[in-house]
Every structure is written in C-alpha cells, then in structure tokens.
Scaffold this motif. Structure first.
Motif, mmCIF file in Angstrom:
data_model
loop_
_atom_site.group_PDB
_atom_site.id
_atom_site.type_symbol
_atom_site.label_atom_id
_atom_site.label_comp_id
_atom_site.label_asym_id
_atom_site.label_seq_id
_atom_site.Cartn_x
_atom_site.Cartn_y
_atom_site.Cartn_z
ATOM 1 N N GLY A 288 23.896 10.699 -21.432
ATOM 2 C CA GLY A 288 25.140 10.855 -22.183
ATOM 3 C C GLY A 288 26.077 9.676 -21.990
ATOM 4 O O GLY A 288 26.745 9.235 -22.934
ATOM 5 N N ALA A 289 26.132 9.150 -20.771
ATOM 6 C CA ALA A 289 26.960 7.972 -20.504
ATOM 7 C C ALA A 289 26.502 6.793 -21.362
ATOM 8 O O ALA A 289 27.322 6.091 -21.981
ATOM 9 C CB ALA A 289 26.885 7.612 -19.024
ATOM 10 N N HIS A 290 25.192 6.578 -21.421
ATOM 11 C CA HIS A 290 24.656 5.480 -22.231
ATOM 12 C C HIS A 290 24.871 5.734 -23.728
ATOM 13 O O HIS A 290 25.147 4.796 -24.480
ATOM 14 C CB HIS A 290 23.170 5.292 -21.940
ATOM 15 C CG HIS A 290 22.907 4.572 -20.661
ATOM 16 N ND1 HIS A 290 22.954 5.195 -19.431
ATOM 17 C CD2 HIS A 290 22.609 3.268 -20.402
ATOM 18 C CE1 HIS A 290 22.685 4.319 -18.475
ATOM 19 N NE2 HIS A 290 22.470 3.151 -19.037
ATOM 20 N N ARG A 291 24.777 6.979 -24.140
ATOM 21 C CA ARG A 291 24.988 7.316 -25.549
ATOM 22 C C ARG A 291 26.423 7.008 -25.963
ATOM 23 O O ARG A 291 26.677 6.407 -27.017
ATOM 24 C CB ARG A 291 24.675 8.799 -25.772
ATOM 25 C CG ARG A 291 24.639 9.216 -27.231
ATOM 26 C CD ARG A 291 24.462 10.725 -27.364
ATOM 27 N NE ARG A 291 23.261 11.219 -26.725
ATOM 28 C CZ ARG A 291 22.275 11.858 -27.354
ATOM 29 N NH1 ARG A 291 22.362 12.072 -28.656
ATOM 30 N NH2 ARG A 291 21.226 12.285 -26.697
ATOM 31 N N ILE A 292 27.365 7.416 -25.129
ATOM 32 C CA ILE A 292 28.783 7.185 -25.417
ATOM 33 C C ILE A 292 29.088 5.690 -25.466
ATOM 34 O O ILE A 292 29.804 5.205 -26.359
ATOM 35 C CB ILE A 292 29.667 7.886 -24.364
ATOM 36 C CG1 ILE A 292 29.611 9.396 -24.547
ATOM 37 C CG2 ILE A 292 31.109 7.395 -24.445
ATOM 38 C CD1 ILE A 292 30.206 10.177 -23.391
ATOM 39 N N LEU A 293 28.542 4.953 -24.518
ATOM 40 C CA LEU A 293 28.803 3.516 -24.468
ATOM 41 C C LEU A 293 28.141 2.789 -25.640
ATOM 42 O O LEU A 293 28.698 1.832 -26.182
ATOM 43 C CB LEU A 293 28.329 2.943 -23.133
ATOM 44 C CG LEU A 293 29.173 3.385 -21.929
ATOM 45 C CD1 LEU A 293 28.475 3.052 -20.621
ATOM 46 C CD2 LEU A 293 30.565 2.754 -21.976
ATOM 47 N N PHE A 294 26.962 3.249 -26.059
ATOM 48 C CA PHE A 294 26.313 2.680 -27.243
ATOM 49 C C PHE A 294 27.204 2.889 -28.467
ATOM 50 O O PHE A 294 27.434 1.959 -29.263
ATOM 51 C CB PHE A 294 24.951 3.338 -27.463
ATOM 52 C CG PHE A 294 24.144 2.735 -28.586
ATOM 53 C CD1 PHE A 294 23.152 1.801 -28.327
ATOM 54 C CD2 PHE A 294 24.374 3.107 -29.908
ATOM 55 C CE1 PHE A 294 22.405 1.242 -29.359
ATOM 56 C CE2 PHE A 294 23.634 2.551 -30.944
ATOM 57 C CZ PHE A 294 22.652 1.613 -30.675
ATOM 58 N N GLN A 295 27.721 4.098 -28.628
ATOM 59 C CA GLN A 295 28.597 4.401 -29.759
ATOM 60 C C GLN A 295 29.876 3.578 -29.697
ATOM 61 O O GLN A 295 30.420 3.164 -30.732
ATOM 62 C CB GLN A 295 28.906 5.895 -29.771
ATOM 63 C CG GLN A 295 27.697 6.769 -30.089
ATOM 64 C CD GLN A 295 27.935 8.243 -29.828
ATOM 65 O OE1 GLN A 295 28.902 8.626 -29.160
ATOM 66 N NE2 GLN A 295 27.061 9.084 -30.348
ATOM 67 N N HIS A 296 30.368 3.347 -28.474
ATOM 68 C CA HIS A 296 31.565 2.537 -28.276
ATOM 69 C C HIS A 296 31.327 1.106 -28.747
ATOM 70 O O HIS A 296 32.157 0.525 -29.468
ATOM 71 C CB HIS A 296 31.924 2.567 -26.784
ATOM 72 C CG HIS A 296 33.254 1.976 -26.442
ATOM 73 N ND1 HIS A 296 34.353 2.046 -27.278
ATOM 74 C CD2 HIS A 296 33.677 1.309 -25.323
ATOM 75 C CE1 HIS A 296 35.385 1.459 -26.700
ATOM 76 N NE2 HIS A 296 34.996 0.994 -25.520
ATOM 77 N N ILE A 297 30.194 0.542 -28.374
ATOM 78 C CA ILE A 297 29.849 -0.818 -28.803
ATOM 79 C C ILE A 297 29.717 -0.876 -30.322
ATOM 80 O O ILE A 297 30.205 -1.805 -30.973
ATOM 81 C CB ILE A 297 28.543 -1.289 -28.127
ATOM 82 C CG1 ILE A 297 28.751 -1.450 -26.626
ATOM 83 C CG2 ILE A 297 28.056 -2.603 -28.740
ATOM 84 C CD1 ILE A 297 27.472 -1.700 -25.837
ATOM 85 N N LEU A 298 29.073 0.144 -30.896
ATOM 86 C CA LEU A 298 28.874 0.178 -32.346
ATOM 87 C C LEU A 298 30.225 0.229 -33.068
ATOM 88 O O LEU A 298 30.441 -0.476 -34.062
ATOM 89 C CB LEU A 298 28.021 1.395 -32.719
ATOM 90 C CG LEU A 298 27.142 1.282 -33.970
ATOM 91 C CD1 LEU A 298 26.112 0.183 -33.800
ATOM 92 C CD2 LEU A 298 26.454 2.604 -34.259
#
Length: 211
Positions: free
Chosen positions: A164-174
């Motif tokens: 979930g941490a990686h998912r949130i950060l991926f979405q943040h970068i996007l």
C-alpha cells in the motif's frame, strides 16, 4: 545450411519486441490506448498482427512492458536484503534509490505516458491488478521466509501495508507528473513523502521479517 547462433536469435527477438512496444506506445500516446488497434501497431512496426500477439498476449501488455519487473520487484528486494535488515528497511532504501535515479518502474514515466494511463480505464484497471499481484508476491515470500502457518494472516497484512505504501507513492508520482512537474522536482517532493509514508510503518513493521 548455417545455424544462427542462439545469442543472435535472442538479440533479434528482443529488438523486435522492443520495436513493437515502442511503436505501440507512440500510437497510444498519439491516439489513445482504447482507439489504437493491434493492426495499426503491426503496420507501424512492419510486422504481422500475429507477431504482435506472439510477443504480447494482451493489448495492455504493450503499454506496460516492464510489468514483470514491477510485479516481482518488492519480493525481489526483500529476498535480496542484507543480514540483519528488515523488509521495511530494504524496501524503503530501494524506493529512495529509485527516486534518485528517476526509475520508471516506480512511476517516473513522463507526462505523455502518465496521461495515456490516466485517460484509459483499461490501463488503470491493469495497473490496479499489477499492484495486487505485486502485493501477493510479497505476501507469498513473507509466508515462506517466516514459516507462517497457512491460516496466519500476518504475511498478508504486512504485504498489504508495504504494498500500500508503494501504491500510494506511485500514485503520488503519477499525479505530480500529470501536474507538469519535472522529474527533479518530483524527486524532491516524493523523497519527503516517502520518509513520511514509510515512517508510519515503523511501529508495526520495523522488526518484521528481519533476515
């Protein structure tokens, strides 16, 4: 009759695969993922339609040509962590290293590519599926490494938090990419965000899955 060396044949296959992927991405960006056909991709790459489908089973695979690396990435990082290192520490360090090198696998894909994803329901659904698969791979590794019983929910819970941490950060970068920010500026922002996000997991996962 001469026999073509295996290395050369494999090299040509990789070149063909990359050519198809590059042409597909160009067309997806120019015309939209949903509107682009396999026939158009084949024509642009100057190969047969069957060649395209032989290399890429699904149309969305043409857009996410790093999907295998993406899905396996978290589990591979944890598996390769150093002695005495926790899963959380290894994943945080690898993510921050990825931010520093503007790694496309964690989301540094450029505004045009990010817009292509954001505008396609099919690609957004596939991206969610890839995140789920990545989390499942991590949970499987945790269960094996910790010797968890089949009914122990701990490996799945830990993988869900880290995934979930990686998912949130991926979405943040996007989102920052779609906002038109440069990779350098995104990296500055996301580095701060990553420390905050991973820091929230310290209380529960700092000592979990220590090698």
């Amino acid at each position: 009759m001469s026999i073509e060396p295996m290395g050369l044949r494999e090299s040509k296959k990789q070149e063909t695969r990359q050519l198809i992927s590059d042409q597909a991405t160009r067309l997806f960006i120019e015309n939209g993922f949903e509107s682009t056909t396999i026939a158009e991709i084949a024509a642009a790459a100057r190969v047969a339609k069957k060649t395209v489908t032989n290399y890429f089973a699904r149309k969305e695979d043409l857009a996410f040509d790093h999907q295998d690396e993406f899905v396996a990435g978290l589990a591979r990082t944890v598996e390769g962590r150093g002695e005495g290192q926790s899963a959380l520490t290894a994943l945080r360090r690898e993510f921050l290293d990825g931010v520093a090198r503007h790694d496309p696998v964690i989301g540094f894909c450029g505004e045009a590519f990010a817009r292509m994803i954001a505008d396609s329901p099919t690609l957004l659904a596939r991206l969610r599926d890839m995140h789920d698969q990545r989390e499942e791979a991590l949970a499987t590794l945790f269960a094996a490494e910790t010797g968890a019983a089949p009914d122990d929910i701990t490996p799945r819970a830990a993988a869900a938090q880290l995934g979930g941490a990686h998912r949130i950060l991926f979405q943040h970068i996007l989102a920052l990419t779609l906002d038109g920010q440069s990779n350098a500026r995104i990296a500055e922002t996301v580095t701060v965000s990553a420390h905050r996000v991973f820091g929230l997991l310290e209380g529960s996962l700092a000592d979990y899955a220590v090698k």
